[in-house]
Design an enzyme around this catalytic site. Structure first.
Site, PDB file in Angstrom:
ATOM      1  CD  GLU A  31      -6.699   5.662   2.369  1.00 48.80           C
ATOM      2  OE1 GLU A  31      -5.772   5.214   3.064  1.00 48.80           O
ATOM      3  OE2 GLU A  31      -6.544   6.030   1.187  1.00 48.80           O
ATOM      4  CG  ASP A  47      -2.221   0.831   0.895  1.00 47.91           C
ATOM      5  OD1 ASP A  47      -2.170   1.689  -0.014  1.00 47.91           O
ATOM      6  OD2 ASP A  47      -3.243   0.672   1.585  1.00 47.91           O
TER       7      ASP A  47
HETATM    8  C1  BGC Z   1      -5.293   2.944   0.277  1.00 47.59           C
HETATM    9  C2  BGC Z   1      -5.527   1.924  -0.810  1.00 47.59           C
HETATM   10  C3  BGC Z   1      -5.373   2.547  -2.167  1.00 47.59           C
HETATM   11  C4  BGC Z   1      -4.003   3.185  -2.245  1.00 47.59           C
HETATM   12  C5  BGC Z   1      -3.679   3.785  -3.585  1.00 47.59           C
HETATM   13  C6  BGC Z   1      -4.034   3.756   0.053  1.00 47.59           C
HETATM   14  O1  BGC Z   1      -3.914   4.821   0.922  1.00 47.59           O
HETATM   15  O2  BGC Z   1      -5.240   2.303   1.525  1.00 47.59           O
HETATM   16  O3  BGC Z   1      -6.790   1.340  -0.675  1.00 47.59           O
HETATM   17  O4  BGC Z   1      -5.565   1.594  -3.168  1.00 47.59           O
HETATM   18  O5  BGC Z   1      -3.917   4.197  -1.255  1.00 47.59           O
HETATM   19  O6  BGC Z   1      -4.312   4.986  -3.788  1.00 47.59           O
END
Ligand code: BGC
Length: 577
Positions: free
Chosen positions: A458, A271
């Site tokens: 998030e 991630d």
């Molecule tokens: C998130 C992911 C996402 C990634 C790319 C991260 O902060 O947890 O779900 O796919 O960013 O944008």
């Protein structure tokens, strides 16, 4: 379309790997952003394997502009010594939500409420097509978390708290996205976030899950097993720790369980900035194959891994395994034969046919929780309807996070229809709008009151996170919208827009009808279709619904799923007319 057999692909992978230098291999393991200052140079000089688009400057103004930017980068990649094509990845988690004008579907929690696997598959097919139309061949979806705790700000990204339902819809989603992978209308899917993202204590994004190994196996792994069975191309590692060990560095879960036991032969992608955040070379040794080496991480990552190999702290066989996984997916996608997006697909973005499917999903996702004295379905001839609340008149608010922007938007966006527009379209009588109760419409026959959460994604959506003052309840203001109208003796239909169940026990009591519409995406008129009875309700709760904030304490700590707690409504609840 020529499809290579598994054996043929393995031969090609081995042959190509043979030719690669260490730098080229580490390059394949690197993912960068398309707008970074030296992106083009990095593609050729650092042999980049993949490009990501998420929040940040768009690659272009139009879909063709996006394609053009990616074609340029792809040509750079093809001009390198070995000409290995790039993967282009995007956070298309409810439609191609980074492109304004694309069809935006309900978030996964709403799809969980539909329980309709055929529909989920169709939605994934459309998302794949609209993603390809904007230049991508890889999506970071579906999120197959099993959220235990409504405080978590990503509850809506997951289908349900039910493992069985999640498993069923994961299968449909992976199938829909990937189809026959070599078909230029499909994309590689990603099951995320492995594992325990939704099961952290107190619902903290990136927190710790104290669930035992047996608990993880019993509750969380099944959707991954299903995704792997459906040949999912990628799995993303999670931000959280499991019993104190970072998931990015969790060799036993990534390598022994996911790769060995489940036989996953695709890419484990880190991630965001996973390398610098979660243990550098330890995460490579744990089994991470590709790194989001973004926002200044690239050099450190590439040098660090090289040093690791040179000092024998990373085995060459580990690097080869990672690169094979990446190349394998590139061959499966047919990228060596078909590296560029298809410009004719642009005309398919946001078309009526796609929006009809999204509207169907809206209707099927809405869960009717109360319908006193059969106030619903509402007569279209009702003389005066007042629609209340800012959520009624904003496609941004009705769509939640990961819509146009990472954290969503409060504004209307291109191609979308609001709930209010839908009601106006379907009603035959007078429809007025009262953003906040003004006293001007206390003569209305009925009030449709739209309340709920403002968009978040998030960390910013966690209840209890320092960034916000969110609660598991409605704001006082929104509670008053309902109170004001019902105290005037006006019948109220409450439409709740939220990414998770909220504690609304009193508001349900006060209102005549109450429905949960989750985060419904671009087709707000789906709400009117069901209010006025063109269709009956079929949505069922994908989560048990809390009675009080107190109630959920037991669900939150290490003792989550305390069986003595009775929710207001159980999982699977939902009325019809
Ligand atoms: C998130 C992911 C996402 C990634 C790319 C991260 O902060 O947890 O779900 O796919 O960013 O944008």
């Amino acid at each position: 379309m020529k499809v290579s057999s598994k054996a043929q692909i393995e031969q090609k992978v081995e042959a190509l790997l043979e030719l690669m230098t260490l730098e080229e291999k580490i390059g394949q393991m690197s993912q960068i952003r398309h707008f970074e200052e030296s992106a083009d140079k990095h593609v050729t000089e650092k042999f980049i394997g993949s490009i990501i688009h998420t929040q940040g400057p768009n690659p272009g103004k139009t879909a063709l502009g996006w394609q053009k930017r990616f074609i340029k980068l792809q040509k750079k990649a093809l001009s390198t010594r070995l000409g290995i094509p790039l993967l282009f990845a995007v956070d298309a988690v409810h439609g191609q939500n980074t492109f304004e004008g694309a069809t935006i579907f309900p978030h996964n929690v709403g799809l969980g409420a539909t329980g309709n696997e055929n529909l989920v598959q169709e939605i994934a097919e459309i998302t794949a097509l609209e993603s390809q139309a904007t230049g991508f061949n890889w999506v970071f979806s579906p999120c197959v978390a099993i959220p235990f705790n409504e405080k978590w700000g990503r509850v809506y990204e997951a289908f349900s708290e039910s493992t069985e339902l999640t498993e069923k819809l994961t299968r449909a989603s992976v199938k829909g996205h990937q189809g026959n992978l070599a078909d230029p209308k499909t994309v590689m899917a990603t099951a995320k976030h492995f594992v325990g993202d939704g099961a952290t204590d107190f619902g903290v994004e990136g927190g710790n899950t104290s669930l035992s190994r047996a608990g993880i196996k019993e509750r969380l792994l099944a959707p991954y097993r299903m995704a792997v069975k459906e040949n999912v191309g990628a799995v993303m590692a999670s931000f959280n720790t499991v019993s104190g060990i970072s998931m990015h560095a969790h060799k036993s879960l990534i390598t022994d369980v996911l790769k060995a036991d489940m036989n996953f032969d695709g890419i484990v992608v880190s991630d965001w900035k996973g390398y610098s955040r979660f243990g550098k070379n330890d995460i490579i040794n744990a089994g991470i194959d590709m790194i989001m080496a973004v926002d200044g991480d690239l050099e450190d990552f590439q040098k660090g891994v090289k040093r690791g190999v040179e000092t024998d702290t990373i085995a060459m066989s580990r690097i080869d395994d990672a690169v094979k996984r990446i190349l394998r997916q590139k061959f499966r996608l047919g990228l060596f034969e078909n590296p560029f997006p298809d410009s004719t697909l642009v005309s398919k973005i946001g078309i009526k046919k796609h929006r009809n499917v999204a509207r169907q999903a809206v209707r099927e996702s809405i869960v009717l929780l109360k319908n006193k004295n059969k106030v619903l379905p509402l007569d279209k001839e009702t003389k005066k309807i007042v629609v209340v609340g800012e959520h009624a008149n904003s496609s941004g608010l009705q769509s939640g996070g990961w819509t146009v922007n990472w954290q969503g938007t409060k504004e209307n966006y291109k191609g979308a229809t609001t709930i209010l527009e839908g009601i106006k379209k379907h009603a035959k009588g007078n429809v007025v709008y009262d953003k906040e109760p003004t006293q001007n419409h206390f003569d209305a026959d009925i009030a449709i009151i739209v309340v709920g959460e403002t968009p978040y994604a998030e960390f910013f959506g966690d209840i209890g996170h320092e960034s916000n003052t969110r609660k598991l309840t409605l704001t006082e203001e929104h509670q008053n919208y309902i109170k004001t109208y019902s105290e005037k003796g006006i019948k109220t239909i409450v439409v709740l827009v939220s990414g998770r169940p909220l504690v609304v026990t009193d508001q349900i009591e006060t209102s005549d009808a109450f429905m949960a519409t989750w985060l419904l995406g671009s087709e707000g008129d789906g709400v009117a279709e069901i209010i006025f009875g063109d269709f009956n309700f079929s949505g069922k709760l994908p989560h048990s619904w809390p009675k009080s904030e107190e109630d959920y304490k037991g669900k939150y700590g290490p003792n989550f799923w305390d069986k003595t707690i009775q929710p207001l409504y159980p999982l699977g609840y939902g009325l019809k007319y």
